[in-house]
Design a protein around this motif. Structure first.
Motif, short mmCIF file in Angstrom:
data_model
loop_
_atom_site.label_atom_id
_atom_site.label_comp_id
_atom_site.label_asym_id
_atom_site.label_seq_id
_atom_site.Cartn_x
_atom_site.Cartn_y
_atom_site.Cartn_z
N HIS A 12 1.21 -1.29 -0.25
CA HIS A 12 0.26 -0.13 0.20
C HIS A 12 0.85 1.74 0.05
N TYR B 67 -3.75 6.14 2.01
CA TYR B 67 -3.35 4.84 1.29
C TYR B 67 -4.45 4.43 0.35
N PHE B 68 -5.91 4.77 0.48
CA PHE B 68 -6.64 4.55 -0.84
C PHE B 68 -7.97 5.43 -1.43
N MET C 76 -9.55 6.53 2.83
CA MET C 76 -8.80 5.85 3.44
C MET C 76 -7.62 6.53 4.10
N LYS D 283 -5.81 4.86 6.51
CA LYS D 283 -4.73 3.75 6.95
C LYS D 283 -5.39 2.77 6.24
N MET D 284 -4.56 1.77 6.15
CA MET D 284 -4.86 0.87 5.10
C MET D 284 -4.32 -0.68 6.33
N ASN E 194 -9.33 -1.26 9.62
CA ASN E 194 -9.37 0.12 9.31
C ASN E 194 -10.37 -0.34 7.38
N VAL E 195 -10.04 -0.99 6.81
CA VAL E 195 -11.45 -1.64 5.57
C VAL E 195 -12.68 -2.29 6.59
N CYS F 26 -14.38 0.98 6.59
CA CYS F 26 -15.08 1.45 5.59
C CYS F 26 -16.00 0.78 4.95
N THR G 152 -11.25 7.82 8.37
CA THR G 152 -11.26 7.89 6.97
C THR G 152 -12.11 9.28 6.32
#
Length: 321
Positions: free
Chosen positions: A198, A218-219, A250, A252-253, A257-258, A261, A276
């Motif tokens: 990432h 990161y996303f 996002m 952090k990854m 965290n996913v 999200c 987020t």
């Protein structure tokens, strides 16, 4: 005056359902007074190039296929008065979810002849071409290769991990998609999460009411539509006619965290989570903080890599919905 209609068909979408029922569709539209032409795609970007030639020569162009086929066709019709109709036959059919369009091809055809037309916004990505993008570009009059690639989207653009997943699925699409359907994305995401490096990103946001400001993460998902796929509304405040794009970042990854999200998308509220951020903007610039560029997708089709600029194009498409 008799109207002209062009069917652009991906013959392998929906287990070849479109090709199987093509005679019915031709007969149906002819019975409703259209002069009908048909074009069947053979390879990537065929639909885009045919739609470019069709714009302003047809009253309606109908995309028969999945979200990828629809994306190619709308790229050919953007900023013209030619109307786009949709017969959704793909794996996810996110556009059909967004507008509550029937995924029964007969009902979809009936809606095209009776539905209303909306002028909807599009997002536009201007990115750095990958080697794959350069290979797909049409022959140039000079040996100088274009330094950027531009592509419109109606649903979303993703920068980072989900673009990587889209690329992996595309490379194995004849196996994964045929066997697993939409689950191919979910399975690939789980498999690739711990393999993928990432990269940190910086996004700079622009609008008319404040100075540009930067955020890091990161996303990134840039949504023109609410739906992201599988009934998730990651950009739940998006409105295709408000002249803005919605941005989910996002910061952090990791797995936690996913999960946050995805939960935020399911309950339509990302404000509950500190890692987020959610914005509305007319334009953003994305660059990789590290040395490695990051892939970008538009409507789940890989289109270039960072650095990139993404901006809204208000009322750029006439959509029958």
């Amino acid at each position: 005056m008799t109207q002209k209609l062009l069917l652009i068909l991906n013959p392998i979408s929906g287990n070849r359902k479109g090709k199987k029922h093509l005679p019915w569709m031709i007969d149906f539209f002819e019975q409703h007074g259209y002069l009908v032409d048909v074009y069947q795609t053979e390879k990537s970007l065929d639909a885009l190039h045919r739609a470019q030639k069709a714009k302003n020569h047809y009253d309606v162009v109908v995309a028969v296929g999945g979200d990828g086929t629809i994306n190619e066709v709308l790229n050919g019709l953007a900023n013209t008065k030619t109307k786009l109709g949709v017969v959704p036959l793909g794996t996810e059919n996110v556009l059909a979810q967004e507008f509550k369009l029937s995924q029964n091809f007969r009902q979809a055809c009936k809606h095209i002849v009776s539905g209303s037309v909306k002028q909807v916004d599009l997002g536009k990505v201007t990115a750095t071409p990958t080697v794959y993008d350069q290979a797909r570009m049409p022959p140039q009059k000079t040996k100088i290769k274009p330094s950027t690639i531009t592509r419109y989207f109606i649903l979303m653009s993703g920068i980072g991990f989900d673009a990587h997943v889209a690329q992996v699925v595309a490379e194995k699409k004849m196996i994964l998609k045929k066997l697993l359907g939409s689950a191919s994305y979910h399975l690939t995401a789980v498999q690739e999460f711990f393999r993928y490096t990432h990269q940190p990103l910086e996004i700079t946001l622009f609008d008319e009411t404040s100075k540009p400001y930067a955020e890091q993460g990161y996303f990134v998902v840039v949504g023109n539509a609410k739906y992201y796929g599988s009934m998730l509304q990651l950009t739940h405040k998006a409105d295709m006619q408000d002249g803005y794009l919605d941005v989910l970042l996002m910061k952090k990854m990791n797995l936690f965290n996913v999960f946050q999200c995805l939960l935020g998308g399911a309950i339509k509220n990302h404000n509950l989570f500190d890692d987020t951020s959610y914005f509305k903007t007319k334009k953003l610039v994305i660059r990789t903080i590290g040395k490695q560029p990051v892939l970008i997708h538009v409507d789940c089709e890989i289109t270039g890599q960072t650095p990139a600029t993404i901006e809204v194009c208000p009322r750029a498409l006439h959509l029958i919905c």
